[in-house]
Design a protein around this motif. Structure first.
Motif, PDB file in Angstrom:
ATOM      1  N   SER A 118       0.856  -1.185   0.000  1.00 49.30           N
ATOM      2  CA  SER A 118       0.000   0.000   0.000  1.00 49.30           C
ATOM      3  C   SER A 118       0.894   1.238   0.000  1.00 49.30           C
ATOM      4  O   SER A 118       2.069   1.152   0.350  1.00 49.30           O
ATOM      5  CB  SER A 118      -0.892   0.003   1.244  1.00 49.30           C
ATOM      6  N   PRO A 119       0.325   2.383  -0.357  1.00 50.63           N
ATOM      7  CA  PRO A 119       1.147   3.603  -0.383  1.00 50.63           C
ATOM      8  C   PRO A 119       1.776   3.930   0.969  1.00 50.63           C
ATOM      9  O   PRO A 119       2.854   4.505   1.017  1.00 50.63           O
ATOM     10  CB  PRO A 119       0.149   4.688  -0.798  1.00 50.63           C
ATOM     11  N   ARG A 120       1.128   3.564   2.090  1.00 44.52           N
ATOM     12  CA  ARG A 120       1.743   3.940   3.375  1.00 44.52           C
ATOM     13  C   ARG A 120       2.650   2.839   3.926  1.00 44.52           C
ATOM     14  O   ARG A 120       3.406   3.064   4.861  1.00 44.52           O
ATOM     15  CB  ARG A 120       0.678   4.329   4.395  1.00 44.52           C
ATOM     16  N   LEU A 139      -5.926   5.636   2.465  1.00 43.92           N
ATOM     17  CA  LEU A 139      -4.708   5.092   1.872  1.00 43.92           C
ATOM     18  C   LEU A 139      -4.269   5.847   0.629  1.00 43.92           C
ATOM     19  O   LEU A 139      -3.079   6.003   0.386  1.00 43.92           O
ATOM     20  CB  LEU A 139      -4.929   3.625   1.477  1.00 43.92           C
ATOM     21  N   VAL A 140      -5.242   6.240  -0.198  1.00 48.58           N
ATOM     22  CA  VAL A 140      -4.867   6.771  -1.512  1.00 48.58           C
ATOM     23  C   VAL A 140      -4.913   8.298  -1.575  1.00 48.58           C
ATOM     24  O   VAL A 140      -4.515   8.884  -2.570  1.00 48.58           O
ATOM     25  CB  VAL A 140      -5.780   6.205  -2.636  1.00 48.58           C
ATOM     26  N   VAL A 147      -4.118   6.488 -11.622  1.00 50.85           N
ATOM     27  CA  VAL A 147      -4.154   5.026 -11.575  1.00 50.85           C
ATOM     28  C   VAL A 147      -3.199   4.542 -10.496  1.00 50.85           C
ATOM     29  O   VAL A 147      -2.026   4.909 -10.483  1.00 50.85           O
ATOM     30  CB  VAL A 147      -3.760   4.414 -12.936  1.00 50.85           C
ATOM     31  N   ILE A 148      -3.712   3.741  -9.582  1.00 58.69           N
ATOM     32  CA  ILE A 148      -2.902   3.193  -8.489  1.00 58.69           C
ATOM     33  C   ILE A 148      -2.883   1.676  -8.646  1.00 58.69           C
ATOM     34  O   ILE A 148      -3.940   1.022  -8.614  1.00 58.69           O
ATOM     35  CB  ILE A 148      -3.482   3.615  -7.125  1.00 58.69           C
ATOM     36  N   LEU A 149      -1.691   1.140  -8.828  1.00 58.86           N
ATOM     37  CA  LEU A 149      -1.550  -0.298  -9.073  1.00 58.86           C
ATOM     38  C   LEU A 149      -0.938  -0.967  -7.853  1.00 58.86           C
ATOM     39  O   LEU A 149       0.122  -0.559  -7.372  1.00 58.86           O
ATOM     40  CB  LEU A 149      -0.651  -0.530 -10.294  1.00 58.86           C
ATOM     41  N   LEU A 150      -1.623  -2.005  -7.350  1.00 54.32           N
ATOM     42  CA  LEU A 150      -1.180  -2.721  -6.156  1.00 54.32           C
ATOM     43  C   LEU A 150      -0.996  -4.195  -6.463  1.00 54.32           C
ATOM     44  O   LEU A 150      -1.538  -4.715  -7.441  1.00 54.32           O
ATOM     45  CB  LEU A 150      -2.236  -2.590  -5.046  1.00 54.32           C
TER      46      LEU A 150
END
Ligand code: ZN
Length: 229
Positions: A118-120, A139-140, A147-150
């Protein structure tokens, strides 16, 4: 422009080969981490991804294989991580160590952010598809990307929150949504807009499972591939 997104290959070469063959025409491939761990062909997988010039971020299993820090793993993941650590070539070890925890790219005017967890908490936090909207927003919120790719969960996910498209392609090498086929997605960028198409590919599970057994890795790492869990 079409970008294939893969994640969690986990040393499963037959699954990776099947996905690369299935892709069709794409302009780029991105990998959301966990190249190694679990299955028996870490060097072959890393060699192939490097040869294809596929940008990747670091996953928790990649981190464990290069550092030997495995205490948070369950016993079979731990064994596989230490097994991998012993077998990685010096060159591949150095490559995995060099992977960034996050990648930010802009393609066709669309900002893309890529991370394993995750970003954090780039290596360890799981973002499952049913995460409540408020927590997902937390989180975002700070991520300046459309676009956020996990990766990390091995479960495909598509959510839209505050205009951001949050995606997880699922797992190539060890799917965990009860569908044993390798999972990935293709991102289409057009006129500043992004959309995702999820895909599943059958691969030679017998070959991957036999490799795991022959390597002396925990047999449950082989059997789970047949049930996609
Ligand atoms: Zn993983």
């Amino acid at each position: 422009m079409r970008i294939a997104v893969i994640s969690d290959v986990h040393s499963n070469l037959p699954a990776l080969e099947a996905v690369l063959e299935d892709l069709g025409r794409v302009d780029e491939i991105l990998c959301a981490g966990d190249l190694v761990g679990y299955a028996s062909q870490p060097n072959e997988v890393v060699d192939l991804l490097r040869r294809r010039g596929i940008p990747a971020v670091m996953g928790n299993h990649d981190y464990a294989a290069v550092t030997g820090e495995v205490e948070w793993f369950n016993p079979s993941a731990r064994r596989a991580a230490l097994w991998t650590r012993e077998r990685l070539t010096e060159e591949n070890r150095r490559y995995l160590r060099s992977l960034p925890e996050e990648l930010r790219l802009t393609r066709e005017g669309v900002r893309i952010y890529l991370v394993h967890g995750s970003p954090r908490d780039p290596l360890f936090e799981y973002v499952f598809p049913d995460l409540p909207q408020r927590q997902l927003l937390e989180l975002v919120r700070g991520v300046e990307a459309q676009v956020i790719l996990l990766g990390h969960t091995h479960v495909p996910m598509r959510r839209v929150i505050q205009g951001k498209l949050v995606l997880n392609p699922g797992g190539v090498g060890q799917p965990r949504d009860r569908d044993p086929r390798a999972s990935y997605l293709v991102l289409t960028l057009e006129d500043g807009e992004a959309e995702a198409e999820f895909r599943r590919v059958e691969y030679d599970i017998d070959r991957a499972a036999e490799g795991i057994r022959k390597a002396g890795l925990p047999p449950e790492l082989a059997s789970r591939l047949y049930v996609g869990w």
